[in-house]
Design an enzyme around this catalytic site. Structure first.
Site, PDB file in Angstrom:
ATOM      1  N   VAL A  24       0.846  -1.207   0.000  1.00  0.00           N
ATOM      2  CA  VAL A  24       0.000   0.000   0.000  1.00  0.00           C
ATOM      3  C   VAL A  24       0.879   1.254   0.000  1.00  0.00           C
ATOM      4  CG1 VAL A  24      -1.664   1.347   1.366  1.00  0.00           C
ATOM      5  CG2 VAL A  24      -1.976  -1.121   1.085  1.00  0.00           C
ATOM      6  N   GLY A 102       0.422 -18.988  -0.116  1.00  0.00           N
ATOM      7  CA  GLY A 102       1.210 -20.208  -0.305  1.00  0.00           C
ATOM      8  C   GLY A 102       1.076 -20.783  -1.708  1.00  0.00           C
ATOM      9  N   ASP A 127       5.116 -23.203   6.079  1.00  0.00           N
ATOM     10  CA  ASP A 127       5.668 -24.514   5.717  1.00  0.00           C
ATOM     11  C   ASP A 127       7.058 -24.426   5.068  1.00  0.00           C
ATOM     12  OD1 ASP A 127       3.202 -25.336   6.578  1.00  0.00           O
ATOM     13  OD2 ASP A 127       2.387 -25.642   4.565  1.00  0.00           O
ATOM     14  N   ARG A 171       2.727 -29.403   6.602  1.00  0.00           N
ATOM     15  CA  ARG A 171       2.131 -30.204   5.529  1.00  0.00           C
ATOM     16  C   ARG A 171       3.087 -31.322   5.090  1.00  0.00           C
ATOM     17  NH1 ARG A 171      -2.635 -28.326   3.055  1.00  0.00           N
ATOM     18  NH2 ARG A 171      -2.343 -26.170   3.668  1.00  0.00           N
ATOM     19  N   GLY A 185      17.568 -27.828  20.278  1.00  0.00           N
ATOM     20  CA  GLY A 185      18.311 -28.938  20.884  1.00  0.00           C
ATOM     21  C   GLY A 185      17.443 -30.154  21.134  1.00  0.00           C
TER      22      GLY A 185
HETATM   23  O1  F6P Z   1       0.035 -24.344   4.959  1.00  0.00           O
HETATM   24  C1  F6P Z   1       0.040 -23.834   6.261  1.00  0.00           C
HETATM   25  C2  F6P Z   1      -0.617 -24.798   7.209  1.00  0.00           C
HETATM   26  O2  F6P Z   1      -0.553 -24.242   8.509  1.00  0.00           O
HETATM   27  C3  F6P Z   1      -0.056 -26.214   7.211  1.00  0.00           C
HETATM   28  O3  F6P Z   1       1.158 -26.333   7.925  1.00  0.00           O
HETATM   29  C4  F6P Z   1      -1.195 -27.006   7.800  1.00  0.00           C
HETATM   30  O4  F6P Z   1      -1.160 -28.347   7.374  1.00  0.00           O
HETATM   31  C5  F6P Z   1      -2.410 -26.289   7.250  1.00  0.00           C
HETATM   32  O5  F6P Z   1      -1.973 -24.979   6.863  1.00  0.00           O
HETATM   33  C6  F6P Z   1      -3.559 -26.152   8.208  1.00  0.00           C
HETATM   34  O6  F6P Z   1      -4.616 -25.595   7.504  1.00  0.00           O
HETATM   35  P1  F6P Z   1      -5.901 -24.939   8.164  1.00  0.00           P
HETATM   36  O7  F6P Z   1      -5.505 -23.629   8.765  1.00  0.00           O
HETATM   37  O8  F6P Z   1      -6.834 -24.768   7.018  1.00  0.00           O
HETATM   38  O9  F6P Z   1      -6.369 -25.889   9.208  1.00  0.00           O
END
Ligand code: F6P
Length: 320
Positions: A24, A102, A127, A171, A185
């Site tokens: 913006v 994403g 991710d 994911r 750790g």
């Molecule tokens: O892609 C980001 C993420 O947080 C993944 O790590 C996870 O599997 C998914 O989205 C969870 O999706 P939602 O928020 O739709 O439950």
């Protein structure tokens, strides 16, 4: 170019607000009108938008999530949804669109681009599975969330001789789990990219218990299995009592780190510049310390970003 639009799509992450703010303000500074689309592609289809001014993005930089809101929009995957989204964008007089999201969102953005509306993508997903960028927006904040949680779990684990099995998101990508293991750790990180041997892990954990170590942390990337299942399989075989923590959406929220704020600022400005320089159909990414633009076609057809192959070995060696 007179008018551009910006939206956040898919799973939210910290740093999205910093990025919208940058789009913006860099847009206004370049003499453009900027429209904020609400609820991602769903808002494009349903015509949910507002014209932004400099005050619209005041006081959002430090907030997690996305004030424009986001959605996972199934309709956008249909010809009809895509047609409607493009038609509405044209109706709003939008000549350039910035999509912050994403892999699925970048695919949606590329589809709009191929229908004649210039699009710039900004990779945003905890991710870290998007190719052609060293890191996506939100990853650093999520990692800090995970490491903070593991630090806390270690305190309580070591007070009771317990092993915690901690499930992270990601994911099909083990990046969060393996990097968090190195940074916290943790004793093990189970990730989808590498096979693991639970029998061998149990044996080692038993040995650690006999050596009077007070705790053990096993990070499980969601793509490698369910923490509950792993706990059931190793329970009563390792000496330590077991407990499970699924970090879930806790990882995605919170005030963005300086790294994510800087990434958002740089990606947002680069997106506006690329639109103005007719370099659309690209995604901003970080290559070392530089922001580089890569064709969205390449980004959306290259599969998931591989994790650094040295990381699993590093995690393993340092957890001895
Ligand atoms: O892609 C980001 C993420 O947080 C993944 O790590 C996870 O599997 C998914 O989205 C969870 O999706 P939602 O928020 O739709 O439950």
């Amino acid at each position: 170019m007179k008018r551009i639009a910006v939206l956040t799509s898919g799973g939210d992450c910290s740093g999205m607000n910093a990025t919208v703010r940058a789009v913006v303000r860099a847009g206004l500074a370049s003499g453009l009108e900027v429209i904020g689309i609400q609820k991602g592609f769903q808002g494009l289809i349903d015509r949910l938008y507002e014209t932004m001014n400099t005050k619209s993005v005041s006081n959002v930089l430090q907030r997690g999530g996305t004030f424009l809101q986001s959605a996972r929009c199934k309709e956008m995957r249909t010809e009809e949804g895509l047609r409607l989204a493009c038609q509405n964008l044209k109706g709003m007089g939008v000549e350039g669109l910035v999509v912050i999201g994403g892999d699925g969102s970048l695919k949606g953005g590329y589809a709009i681009h191929t229908h004649g509306i210039p699009v710039i993508g900004i990779p945003a997903s905890i991710d870290n599975d998007i190719p052609y960028t060293d890191v996506s927006l939100g990853v650093d904040t999520a990692l800090n969330n995970i490491v903070r949680a593991v630090d806390n779990l270690k305190d309580t684990a070591s007070s009771h001789d317990r092993a915690f099995i901690v499930e992270t998101m990601g994911r099909n990508c083990g990046y969060l789990a393996v990097v968090a293991a190195i940074a916290s750790g943790a004793e093990y990180s189970l990730i989808p990219e590498e096979p693991y041997d639970l029998e061998a892990i149990c044996k080692e954990l038993r040995k650690r218990y006999q050596e009077k170590r007070t705790n053990a942390i096993i990070l499980v990337a969601e793509g490698a299995g369910k923490a509950e299942d792993i706990a059931t399989q190793i329970k009563d075989r390792i000496g330590f009592e077991t407990r499970v923590t699924v970090l879930g959406h806790y990882q995605r929220g919170g005030s963005p780190t300086v790294f994510d704020r800087m990434l958002g600022a740089r990606f947002g400005q680069a997106a506006v510049e690329s639109l103005m320089n007719n370099d659309a159909g690209t995604m901003a990414g970080l290559d070392g310390s530089e922001v580089v633009m890569t064709d969205l076609e390449k980004v959306t057809t290259s599969g998931i970003r591989p994790i650094n192959p040295r990381f699993p070995k590093l995690a393993d060696q340092l957890s001895a």
